[in-house]
Design a protein around this motif. Sequence first.
Motif, PDB file in Angstrom:
ATOM      1  N   GLU A 605       0.838  -1.192   0.000  1.00  0.00           N
ATOM      2  CA  GLU A 605       0.000   0.000   0.000  1.00  0.00           C
ATOM      3  C   GLU A 605       0.879   1.249   0.000  1.00  0.00           C
ATOM      4  O   GLU A 605       2.102   1.168   0.151  1.00  0.00           O
ATOM      5  N   THR A 606       0.240   2.369  -0.149  1.00  0.00           N
ATOM      6  CA  THR A 606       0.946   3.646  -0.126  1.00  0.00           C
ATOM      7  C   THR A 606       0.433   4.472   1.045  1.00  0.00           C
ATOM      8  O   THR A 606      -0.773   4.648   1.218  1.00  0.00           O
ATOM      9  N   ILE A 607       1.360   4.965   1.869  1.00  0.00           N
ATOM     10  CA  ILE A 607       1.007   5.797   3.023  1.00  0.00           C
ATOM     11  C   ILE A 607       1.789   7.105   2.918  1.00  0.00           C
ATOM     12  O   ILE A 607       3.023   7.089   2.839  1.00  0.00           O
ATOM     13  N   ALA A 608       1.073   8.188   2.889  1.00  0.00           N
ATOM     14  CA  ALA A 608       1.688   9.524   2.807  1.00  0.00           C
ATOM     15  C   ALA A 608       2.675   9.616   1.649  1.00  0.00           C
ATOM     16  O   ALA A 608       3.761  10.205   1.775  1.00  0.00           O
ATOM     17  N   GLY A 609       2.317   8.951   0.540  1.00  0.00           N
ATOM     18  CA  GLY A 609       3.119   9.062  -0.668  1.00  0.00           C
ATOM     19  C   GLY A 609       4.287   8.103  -0.780  1.00  0.00           C
ATOM     20  O   GLY A 609       5.022   8.146  -1.770  1.00  0.00           O
ATOM     21  N   VAL A 610       4.501   7.209   0.191  1.00  0.00           N
ATOM     22  CA  VAL A 610       5.615   6.260   0.120  1.00  0.00           C
ATOM     23  C   VAL A 610       5.072   4.832   0.181  1.00  0.00           C
ATOM     24  O   VAL A 610       4.064   4.560   0.839  1.00  0.00           O
ATOM     25  N   PRO A 611       5.730   3.884  -0.512  1.00  0.00           N
ATOM     26  CA  PRO A 611       5.261   2.487  -0.496  1.00  0.00           C
ATOM     27  C   PRO A 611       5.549   1.814   0.845  1.00  0.00           C
ATOM     28  O   PRO A 611       6.602   2.032   1.451  1.00  0.00           O
ATOM     29  N   VAL A 612       4.600   0.992   1.277  1.00  0.00           N
ATOM     30  CA  VAL A 612       4.703   0.303   2.566  1.00  0.00           C
ATOM     31  C   VAL A 612       4.273  -1.148   2.381  1.00  0.00           C
ATOM     32  O   VAL A 612       3.359  -1.441   1.610  1.00  0.00           O
ATOM     33  N   LEU A 613       4.941  -2.059   3.078  1.00  0.00           N
ATOM     34  CA  LEU A 613       4.574  -3.475   3.086  1.00  0.00           C
ATOM     35  C   LEU A 613       4.049  -3.822   4.474  1.00  0.00           C
ATOM     36  O   LEU A 613       4.753  -3.659   5.476  1.00  0.00           O
ATOM     37  N   ASN A 614       2.805  -4.304   4.516  1.00  0.00           N
ATOM     38  CA  ASN A 614       2.151  -4.670   5.779  1.00  0.00           C
ATOM     39  C   ASN A 614       2.078  -6.188   5.842  1.00  0.00           C
ATOM     40  O   ASN A 614       1.259  -6.810   5.155  1.00  0.00           O
ATOM     41  N   TYR A 615       2.925  -6.795   6.655  1.00  0.00           N
ATOM     42  CA  TYR A 615       3.032  -8.252   6.708  1.00  0.00           C
ATOM     43  C   TYR A 615       2.144  -8.813   7.806  1.00  0.00           C
ATOM     44  O   TYR A 615       2.226  -8.404   8.971  1.00  0.00           O
ATOM     45  N   SER A 616       1.259  -9.737   7.404  1.00  0.00           N
ATOM     46  CA  SER A 616       0.380 -10.446   8.337  1.00  0.00           C
ATOM     47  C   SER A 616      -0.421  -9.483   9.206  1.00  0.00           C
ATOM     48  O   SER A 616      -0.509  -9.636  10.428  1.00  0.00           O
ATOM     49  N   ASP A 617      -1.010  -8.491   8.527  1.00  0.00           N
ATOM     50  CA  ASP A 617      -1.949  -7.573   9.172  1.00  0.00           C
ATOM     51  C   ASP A 617      -1.378  -6.944  10.441  1.00  0.00           C
ATOM     52  O   ASP A 617      -2.000  -6.967  11.504  1.00  0.00           O
ATOM     53  N   GLY A 618      -0.197  -6.385  10.322  1.00  0.00           N
ATOM     54  CA  GLY A 618       0.373  -5.634  11.433  1.00  0.00           C
ATOM     55  C   GLY A 618       1.411  -6.367  12.252  1.00  0.00           C
ATOM     56  O   GLY A 618       1.976  -5.793  13.187  1.00  0.00           O
ATOM     57  N   ASP A 619       1.692  -7.617  11.912  1.00  0.00           N
ATOM     58  CA  ASP A 619       2.806  -8.285  12.597  1.00  0.00           C
ATOM     59  C   ASP A 619       4.108  -7.544  12.312  1.00  0.00           C
ATOM     60  O   ASP A 619       4.998  -7.455  13.158  1.00  0.00           O
ATOM     61  N   LEU A 620       4.214  -7.021  11.093  1.00  0.00           N
ATOM     62  CA  LEU A 620       5.380  -6.227  10.713  1.00  0.00           C
ATOM     63  C   LEU A 620       4.972  -5.250   9.612  1.00  0.00           C
ATOM     64  O   LEU A 620       4.365  -5.648   8.618  1.00  0.00           O
ATOM     65  N   ILE A 621       5.260  -3.986   9.813  1.00  0.00           N
ATOM     66  CA  ILE A 621       5.076  -2.989   8.760  1.00  0.00           C
ATOM     67  C   ILE A 621       6.451  -2.458   8.382  1.00  0.00           C
ATOM     68  O   ILE A 621       7.220  -2.021   9.242  1.00  0.00           O
ATOM     69  N   ALA A 622       6.752  -2.526   7.088  1.00  0.00           N
ATOM     70  CA  ALA A 622       8.073  -2.140   6.602  1.00  0.00           C
ATOM     71  C   ALA A 622       7.954  -1.019   5.586  1.00  0.00           C
ATOM     72  O   ALA A 622       7.106  -1.063   4.688  1.00  0.00           O
ATOM     73  N   CYS A 623       8.820  -0.032   5.712  1.00  0.00           N
ATOM     74  CA  CYS A 623       8.896   1.063   4.744  1.00  0.00           C
ATOM     75  C   CYS A 623      10.359   1.263   4.372  1.00  0.00           C
ATOM     76  O   CYS A 623      11.179   1.624   5.222  1.00  0.00           O
ATOM     77  N   PHE A 624      10.687   0.998   3.092  1.00  0.00           N
ATOM     78  CA  PHE A 624      12.078   1.073   2.644  1.00  0.00           C
ATOM     79  C   PHE A 624      12.288   2.203   1.639  1.00  0.00           C
ATOM     80  O   PHE A 624      13.199   2.149   0.816  1.00  0.00           O
ATOM     81  N   ALA A 625      11.439   3.205   1.693  1.00  0.00           N
ATOM     82  CA  ALA A 625      11.561   4.334   0.767  1.00  0.00           C
ATOM     83  C   ALA A 625      12.871   5.077   0.998  1.00  0.00           C
ATOM     84  O   ALA A 625      13.437   5.062   2.103  1.00  0.00           O
TER      85      ALA A 625
END
Length: 676
Positions: A605-625
């Motif tokens: 998904e995109t949050i505040a203009g940057v790509p984000v990966l949400n793993y297992s519904d909040g077990d891990l949220i990663a942003c590598f922008a």
Amino acid sequence: MEKLKMETPSGAQELFAKLAKLVPECVVEKQSAAGGVRDNNLTHAIDFDKLKQLLDDHVREGEEAYEFTWVGKKAALVEANTPIQKTLRPVKEESKDWDTTENLYIEGDNLDALKLLQESYLGKVKMIYIDPPYNTGNDFIYNDDFKMNDKEYDAAVNAFDDNGNRMFRNTDANGKFHSDWCTMIYSRLLVSRNLLKRDGVIFISIDENEVSPLKMICDEIFGASNFIAELVWAAGRKNDSKYISTSHEYILCYFRDAEYVKQNKVIWRERKRGLDEIYTEYEQLKEKYGNDYHTMEVELKLWYKDLPDGHPAKEHQHYNHIDSRGVYFPDNISWPGGGGPKYDVLHPVTHKPVKVPSRGWITANRDTMQRWIDEDRVLFGKDENSVPTLKAYLKDRESAVPYSVFYQDGRAASKRLASLMGDKVFENPKDEEILKRLIEFIGIDDGEIVLDFFAGSASTAHAVLSANLADKKNIHFIMVQLAESIDEKKCKSERSKKVARNAIKLLDSLSRPHTIAEISKERIRRAGAKILAEHPEAKDLDTGFRVLRVDSSNMKDVYYRADEVTQASLIDAVDNVKEDRSALDLLFGCLVDWGLPLSLPYAEETIAGVPVLNYSDGDLIACFAAAVPEAAVRAIAERQPLRAVFRDSSFADSPARINVEEIFRLLSPDTELRVL
């Protein structure tokens, strides 16, 4: 923020931590000796002299003892405990049902793969099955010397793989013929043991060449008290032997913790084979003859007689009597072991007492005996001069303790695989029906895992799919296979060359590399498709798999030389992530490092203009922008994930990183926050 270490656990460090907790009085400080040079930094160590004093007479120094050793054993032990700086990279284009499957296929060296699985699957695997190379003098085994460069390695072991895979032909001309094999299997079994659940079990196929040393290795690693059995699989007569036709192989079987299994009253039972064929014949006879049980019995006995030798139903040919309840055989009605009760039982026709069995009746309760008679469960002779029998119905005795010796024609599996793949593309595949039996009789539950780190033709994965279909379960598999090249020129026999040509032809038609791993993956795809085509009602069956590939670390080498220069100067000077790594690569690297399952769903998904990966519904949220705005950090923190990770280079300076920590401390204080 804490940095992800991007390195597999060190077995030596974990053992040290356990000892330090158990005997803290033996922990001392000493000068560190990085690279063999002592410095002024202090580190903790175990005082072995003090530890030996505590153990007193339980310490052995130099005296003889019963043990199994070989050249290379110590190196194998060290190698099993040595951490590696590698990762698992996702390969979506080679996967099947990537977004929904919970099965894994890992391509690469299996020792590396086992180490990379240590955190995510520690104590989570219910069953391991492996079919390692048999060391017949013509098999390829893994070389585990990581210290050699490519040229040294090629010179030392005459490597044959152009891709640098650590394999070599262990011929019987090699002076370390058995030692090399023992070293290879020892390190892998050491690491794999940690993955087993407490009630987990490992099955290892092996032939007569290495069964004896393998048994001693397993006794050491798993413990002799956890040994279950040495199964003998008779696979059919071979006529190419000069003296004895060796027509069997072995499957060694060990529990992870036999005492735990006993305490939980776990027992193994399997459904007798051939029952469905018997029931089908019974129904046909019933439809044809109605209640003429005598004729039905005659026909059933003839049917058993006409079955070919080795047919599983023939093992139950003593079940050849029929009444209104079904198929049965006249079983013993006497007290087990003798000394049972003796009382009068009247014959239903002559009304005279029948002959009492010498060991007494099977029940001391006369009312129970009379109820059996009233229900027509007791079979009497024509008069009172014979001992009655108790009707044992097949439907009531469908399960049995698995036998340690069993027969299954080894050619059948090859024929089925050739039919599935369009031609013979793999020599001597393991029989998926035998593996399905193992899976079924140990009682694997929904969600539990079967691991095979010598996947070969992927018979184990096929067996899991078949077991899930038959038992309506959702067992998951993890397969590991090296991308071993298929090359006709390296085959010695004409038969092997033909199989190699067939495999290459198939892979060319699929535009895939010429490797065993590609044959293996294609077998799973076709097996799953065949099952779904033949059983449309099983549309929810998971026949997919995520492909992951063992590769070098996602981080540049400079990331690991923080002891040579300050890490701050390195980060300021250069981005620490390799240019060819995607956000998904980095996510799976974090999963390995954090010890999270590798098969769960995730959302992009995109949050505040940057790509984000949400793993297992909040077990891990990663942003590598490359740059993460404060708005994105706040939005992620407001979701209160269990874990969050960012790229260290995403932040301009230290104040920016500190600001991220403060935002999470305020909005999501329980989130475990890290950077890479």
